[in-house]
Design a protein around this motif. Sequence first.
Motif, mmCIF file in Angstrom:
data_model
loop_
_atom_site.group_PDB
_atom_site.id
_atom_site.type_symbol
_atom_site.label_atom_id
_atom_site.label_comp_id
_atom_site.label_asym_id
_atom_site.label_seq_id
_atom_site.Cartn_x
_atom_site.Cartn_y
_atom_site.Cartn_z
ATOM 1 N N VAL A 186 0.850 -1.185 0.000
ATOM 2 C CA VAL A 186 0.000 0.000 0.000
ATOM 3 C C VAL A 186 0.890 1.240 0.000
ATOM 4 O O VAL A 186 1.618 1.487 0.964
ATOM 5 N N LEU A 187 0.878 1.972 -1.101
ATOM 6 C CA LEU A 187 1.616 3.230 -1.220
ATOM 7 C C LEU A 187 0.647 4.294 -1.713
ATOM 8 O O LEU A 187 -0.062 4.077 -2.701
ATOM 9 N N LYS A 188 0.624 5.424 -1.062
ATOM 10 C CA LYS A 188 -0.347 6.462 -1.392
ATOM 11 C C LYS A 188 -0.156 7.024 -2.799
ATOM 12 O O LYS A 188 0.940 6.978 -3.357
ATOM 13 N N HIS A 189 -1.225 7.528 -3.336
ATOM 14 C CA HIS A 189 -1.183 8.349 -4.547
ATOM 15 C C HIS A 189 -0.701 9.723 -4.100
ATOM 16 O O HIS A 189 -1.253 10.325 -3.176
ATOM 17 N N GLY A 190 0.327 10.251 -4.726
ATOM 18 C CA GLY A 190 0.905 11.511 -4.284
ATOM 19 C C GLY A 190 0.061 12.732 -4.601
ATOM 20 O O GLY A 190 -0.880 12.684 -5.406
ATOM 21 N N ALA A 191 0.417 13.833 -3.986
ATOM 22 C CA ALA A 191 -0.314 15.095 -4.149
ATOM 23 C C ALA A 191 0.179 15.860 -5.376
ATOM 24 O O ALA A 191 1.150 15.469 -6.034
ATOM 25 N N PHE A 192 -0.501 16.978 -5.648
ATOM 26 C CA PHE A 192 -0.170 17.820 -6.798
ATOM 27 C C PHE A 192 0.122 19.254 -6.373
ATOM 28 O O PHE A 192 -0.174 20.198 -7.106
ATOM 29 N N VAL A 193 0.701 19.418 -5.191
ATOM 30 C CA VAL A 193 0.881 20.765 -4.644
ATOM 31 C C VAL A 193 1.853 21.621 -5.454
ATOM 32 O O VAL A 193 1.823 22.854 -5.368
ATOM 33 N N ASP A 194 2.684 20.995 -6.269
ATOM 34 C CA ASP A 194 3.614 21.756 -7.105
ATOM 35 C C ASP A 194 3.071 21.998 -8.514
ATOM 36 O O ASP A 194 3.772 22.547 -9.361
ATOM 37 N N LEU A 195 1.834 21.585 -8.734
ATOM 38 C CA LEU A 195 1.256 21.707 -10.066
ATOM 39 C C LEU A 195 0.629 23.070 -10.373
ATOM 40 O O LEU A 195 0.760 23.567 -11.499
ATOM 41 N N PRO A 196 -0.058 23.720 -9.431
ATOM 42 C CA PRO A 196 -0.741 24.983 -9.754
ATOM 43 C C PRO A 196 0.185 26.040 -10.350
ATOM 44 O O PRO A 196 1.317 26.213 -9.902
ATOM 45 N N ASN A 197 -0.325 26.720 -11.349
ATOM 46 C CA ASN A 197 0.398 27.815 -12.002
ATOM 47 C C ASN A 197 0.172 29.086 -11.193
ATOM 48 O O ASN A 197 -0.922 29.652 -11.208
ATOM 49 N N ARG A 198 1.208 29.536 -10.485
ATOM 50 C CA ARG A 198 1.065 30.687 -9.586
ATOM 51 C C ARG A 198 0.759 31.980 -10.340
ATOM 52 O O ARG A 198 0.280 32.949 -9.741
ATOM 53 N N ALA A 199 1.015 31.990 -11.630
ATOM 54 C CA ALA A 199 0.778 33.207 -12.416
ATOM 55 C C ALA A 199 -0.707 33.401 -12.734
ATOM 56 O O ALA A 199 -1.117 34.485 -13.155
ATOM 57 N N ILE A 200 -1.501 32.348 -12.523
ATOM 58 C CA ILE A 200 -2.936 32.433 -12.816
ATOM 59 C C ILE A 200 -3.703 32.624 -11.516
ATOM 60 O O ILE A 200 -3.677 31.770 -10.630
ATOM 61 N N SER A 201 -4.394 33.755 -11.399
ATOM 62 C CA SER A 201 -5.181 34.067 -10.206
ATOM 63 C C SER A 201 -6.629 33.643 -10.408
ATOM 64 O O SER A 201 -7.042 33.286 -11.514
ATOM 65 N N ARG A 202 -7.383 33.700 -9.330
ATOM 66 C CA ARG A 202 -8.810 33.388 -9.418
ATOM 67 C C ARG A 202 -9.506 34.316 -10.395
ATOM 68 O O ARG A 202 -10.292 33.884 -11.249
ATOM 69 N N ASN A 203 -9.213 35.605 -10.295
ATOM 70 C CA ASN A 203 -9.871 36.584 -11.163
ATOM 71 C C ASN A 203 -9.490 36.399 -12.629
ATOM 72 O O ASN A 203 -10.352 36.486 -13.516
ATOM 73 N N SER A 204 -8.207 36.147 -12.893
ATOM 74 C CA SER A 204 -7.787 35.967 -14.288
ATOM 75 C C SER A 204 -8.369 34.682 -14.867
ATOM 76 O O SER A 204 -8.712 34.623 -16.052
ATOM 77 N N ALA A 205 -8.492 33.642 -14.029
ATOM 78 C CA ALA A 205 -9.090 32.387 -14.488
ATOM 79 C C ALA A 205 -10.559 32.597 -14.836
ATOM 80 O O ALA A 205 -11.051 32.102 -15.856
ATOM 81 N N ARG A 206 -11.250 33.345 -13.997
ATOM 82 C CA ARG A 206 -12.675 33.615 -14.263
ATOM 83 C C ARG A 206 -12.848 34.446 -15.530
ATOM 84 O O ARG A 206 -13.773 34.216 -16.319
ATOM 85 N N LYS A 207 -11.957 35.379 -15.729
ATOM 86 C CA LYS A 207 -12.031 36.211 -16.929
ATOM 87 C C LYS A 207 -11.826 35.357 -18.174
ATOM 88 O O LYS A 207 -12.547 35.506 -19.176
ATOM 89 N N SER A 208 -10.865 34.442 -18.120
ATOM 90 C CA SER A 208 -10.582 33.575 -19.265
ATOM 91 C C SER A 208 -11.754 32.651 -19.581
ATOM 92 O O SER A 208 -12.014 32.329 -20.743
ATOM 93 N N LEU A 209 -12.474 32.231 -18.529
ATOM 94 C CA LEU A 209 -13.610 31.317 -18.712
ATOM 95 C C LEU A 209 -14.937 32.049 -18.937
ATOM 96 O O LEU A 209 -15.960 31.411 -19.200
ATOM 97 N N GLY A 210 -14.908 33.374 -18.798
ATOM 98 C CA GLY A 210 -16.128 34.144 -18.967
ATOM 99 C C GLY A 210 -17.091 34.008 -17.798
ATOM 100 O O GLY A 210 -18.316 34.108 -17.972
ATOM 101 N N LEU A 211 -16.549 33.799 -16.595
ATOM 102 C CA LEU A 211 -17.375 33.652 -15.398
ATOM 103 C C LEU A 211 -17.507 34.987 -14.675
ATOM 104 O O LEU A 211 -16.644 35.850 -14.770
#
Length: 373
Positions: free
Chosen positions: A167-192
């Motif tokens: 039994v070995l855990k599935h690892g995390a993705f904490v190094d995956l997020p793109n720090r250059a993309i903010s919540r507001n910029s993501a919403r703007k790109s998606l039209g939210l």
Amino acid sequence: MEDKVAIIDPVGIKSGMNHYDTFLCNSLTKQEITPFIYSNFELHSDSVIAKRFFGTFFKNKFSQTLNFLMGMLKSCMDCRRNNISKVIIHVFSTHNMAVMTYAFCKLFGLKTITISHDVFSFTKQDNKWYHHLIYNFWSDRIVVHNSYSFDHLLPQIQSKMHSKVSVLKHGAFVDLPNRAISRNSARKSLGLENDRQYILFFGRLKPTKRLDVMLRAMPLIDASTHLIIAGHSGKDDFSKYQSIIDELDLSSRLILDINYISEEKRELYFKATDCLALPYELIFQSGVLLMSLSYGLPVVATKIAPFEEVIEDGQNGLLFEKGNFKHLAQQLNILMNNKDLMTDMTQNAINHMREDYSWDDIAKGYTSIINSL
């Protein structure tokens, strides 16, 4: 002397396994293991050797099959050229492609470490004979990601294999997020809209993921809250969900993106939304859950054993009773109406992933297995 191992992964980026492969291999290098990846994505790394031997999307079954066979041949031949005797194989179901992967490996004399993501398939693709062959004869070692999977696998395999399961855990993705993309910029790109709350239902649709439960919860959730459904329908018939949408008059509150979701768009969805819903009734482990927690996106999930191994109710997520859409709505309302709770869960989730789902720690377990073969 450094040992070598190769991950042979024909699916790769198509199902997000490129991140699993990359994070695991990066950590294996710290254990003096030289890793190779044979898949369908590019990787720019000085320490991990990745070769793109497989394709991603195909015009027809013939071209897909030909690409797979050629990819396996190239992978196994490259193992021989580089004196690699051990390979890691991901298994989600025991279908034709899975058994052919093992057949190639055994033909070339390779020792196999099976990562059993799903002990059995939820899409009825499993062949019982293939399952028996892969798990009892063609796997030199087997890895599962949690106690739930371990308990379900052992009764299905021969007793001689029990000691070979880890039994070995599935690892995390904490190094995956793109720090250059903010919540507001993501919403703007998606039209939210910036002042609206959004619930995310993400991933390939399957009957066991119970999108119907999420849809029936929507009328009981604040009317200003919208639901985003993002993922390919696969073999699941979306018309049954559309019937519920029409019945409950939900169209104005839904954003439907029933397609293959690219890496770039997935990043936007996980940054732009307020929480993730996982109303699954059956699952062995969930990469979507770990990704959400790694992004600090609060989760409301079904109270089932695999999720309970990850989520501490009220701390890094909320749980609801399986199939109970009223309870799901109640938990989502509690979460969405409490900013302090959402903030705490965001930080708790990220901390939990960093501390308990570290790829460096997980790689030590794989290194022990690799060295034992």
